[in-house]
Design a protein around this motif. Structure first.
Motif, PDB file in Angstrom:
ATOM      1  N   SER A 101       0.848  -1.196   0.000  1.00  0.00           N
ATOM      2  CA  SER A 101       0.000   0.000   0.000  1.00  0.00           C
ATOM      3  C   SER A 101       0.877   1.237   0.000  1.00  0.00           C
ATOM      4  O   SER A 101       2.010   1.202   0.476  1.00  0.00           O
ATOM      5  N   VAL A 150      -2.865   5.196   2.687  1.00  0.00           N
ATOM      6  CA  VAL A 150      -3.412   6.388   2.031  1.00  0.00           C
ATOM      7  C   VAL A 150      -3.523   6.123   0.535  1.00  0.00           C
ATOM      8  O   VAL A 150      -2.962   5.162   0.012  1.00  0.00           O
ATOM      9  N   ARG A 151      -4.224   6.997  -0.144  1.00  0.00           N
ATOM     10  CA  ARG A 151      -4.340   6.934  -1.602  1.00  0.00           C
ATOM     11  C   ARG A 151      -2.988   7.252  -2.237  1.00  0.00           C
ATOM     12  O   ARG A 151      -2.195   8.012  -1.691  1.00  0.00           O
ATOM     13  N   PRO A 181      -0.409   9.168  -4.395  1.00  0.00           N
ATOM     14  CA  PRO A 181      -0.385  10.616  -4.610  1.00  0.00           C
ATOM     15  C   PRO A 181      -0.707  11.029  -6.044  1.00  0.00           C
ATOM     16  O   PRO A 181      -1.027  12.172  -6.303  1.00  0.00           O
ATOM     17  N   SER A 232      -3.030   9.180  -8.174  1.00  0.00           N
ATOM     18  CA  SER A 232      -4.325   8.732  -8.672  1.00  0.00           C
ATOM     19  C   SER A 232      -5.217   8.243  -7.540  1.00  0.00           C
ATOM     20  O   SER A 232      -4.776   7.485  -6.681  1.00  0.00           O
ATOM     21  N   ASP A 233      -6.472   8.651  -7.571  1.00  0.00           N
ATOM     22  CA  ASP A 233      -7.453   8.172  -6.596  1.00  0.00           C
ATOM     23  C   ASP A 233      -8.017   6.807  -6.979  1.00  0.00           C
ATOM     24  O   ASP A 233      -8.815   6.242  -6.235  1.00  0.00           O
ATOM     25  N   LEU A 234      -7.630   6.280  -8.160  1.00  0.00           N
ATOM     26  CA  LEU A 234      -8.168   5.006  -8.608  1.00  0.00           C
ATOM     27  C   LEU A 234      -7.213   3.824  -8.404  1.00  0.00           C
ATOM     28  O   LEU A 234      -7.577   2.695  -8.688  1.00  0.00           O
ATOM     29  N   LEU A 240      -6.240   0.645  -2.858  1.00  0.00           N
ATOM     30  CA  LEU A 240      -5.525   0.904  -1.608  1.00  0.00           C
ATOM     31  C   LEU A 240      -4.599  -0.246  -1.228  1.00  0.00           C
ATOM     32  O   LEU A 240      -3.559  -0.015  -0.611  1.00  0.00           O
ATOM     33  N   GLU A 299     -11.604   0.666  -9.321  1.00  0.00           N
ATOM     34  CA  GLU A 299     -10.196   0.471  -8.962  1.00  0.00           C
ATOM     35  C   GLU A 299      -9.620  -0.762  -9.655  1.00  0.00           C
ATOM     36  O   GLU A 299      -8.492  -0.728 -10.162  1.00  0.00           O
TER      37      GLU A 299
END
Length: 170
Positions: A89, A98-99, A101, A103-105, A108, A138
């Motif tokens: 992760s 955390v996500r 840095p 991409s939010d996709l 995790l 995701e």
């Protein structure tokens, strides 16, 4: 508890001209791992190292321009000289997931299995990676990144191969 990846997995196989024990040592001893793990040109700084099932490798990668990203392995299974299983992760400095840095996709959590087999003094290393506890978006994004991840791991495994060639005396 072992959680299996969901959906398609990234699979990368590399034959390394080194004995299996040396390749395993490169993965299982922090002084070796920090010499080759990560993108080309990045430096690894180790915050925590506990190589055992349930143990954690918490680290940051520093780019040549000084940017830092934190990551974490949580080891699930270790079979000496044969297999290492961990969940990888992105994390913060405290070790919280955390996500990514960039991409939010990015899922995790990614479950990774690396296996080692030796034939005639060379080691076949196979890495299988797949998301766990991921949304459909995701999983789809992860599968769309296979080519990019193959290039990234290719560079990392090039570094491993160079490092092993320098350690041939062990």
């Amino acid at each position: 508890m072992t959680v299996e990846p969901e959906g398609k997995e990234l699979v990368i196989t590399r034959v390394l001209p080194a004995p299996r024990e040396l390749v395993f040592k490169a993965w299982s001893e922090v002084e070796h791992l920090k010499q080759w793990w990560g993108p080309k040109g990045f430096k690894i700084h180790v915050a925590q190292w506990d190589f055992r099932p349930g143990g954690i490798f918490h680290y940051n990668m520093q780019s040549p321009d000084g940017h830092r990203m934190w990551g974490k392995f949580v080891y699930q299974e270790i079979v000496a000289y044969e297999k290492i299983v961990w969940v990888n992760s992105f994390s913060d400095e405290a070790g919280h997931i955390v996500r990514a840095p960039f991409s939010d996709l990015i899922p995790l959590e990614i479950r990774n299995t690396v296996t080692f087999s030796e034939i005639n003094g060379s080691t076949t290393m196979t890495l299988c990676s797949g998301p766990i506890n991921a949304t459909e978006a995701e999983r789809s994004f992860f599968e769309g990144m296979f080519e990019s991840m193959q290039e990234g791991f290719g560079g990392t495994f090039d570094q491993l191969e160079t490092y092993l060639a320098q350690r041939d005396d062990e």
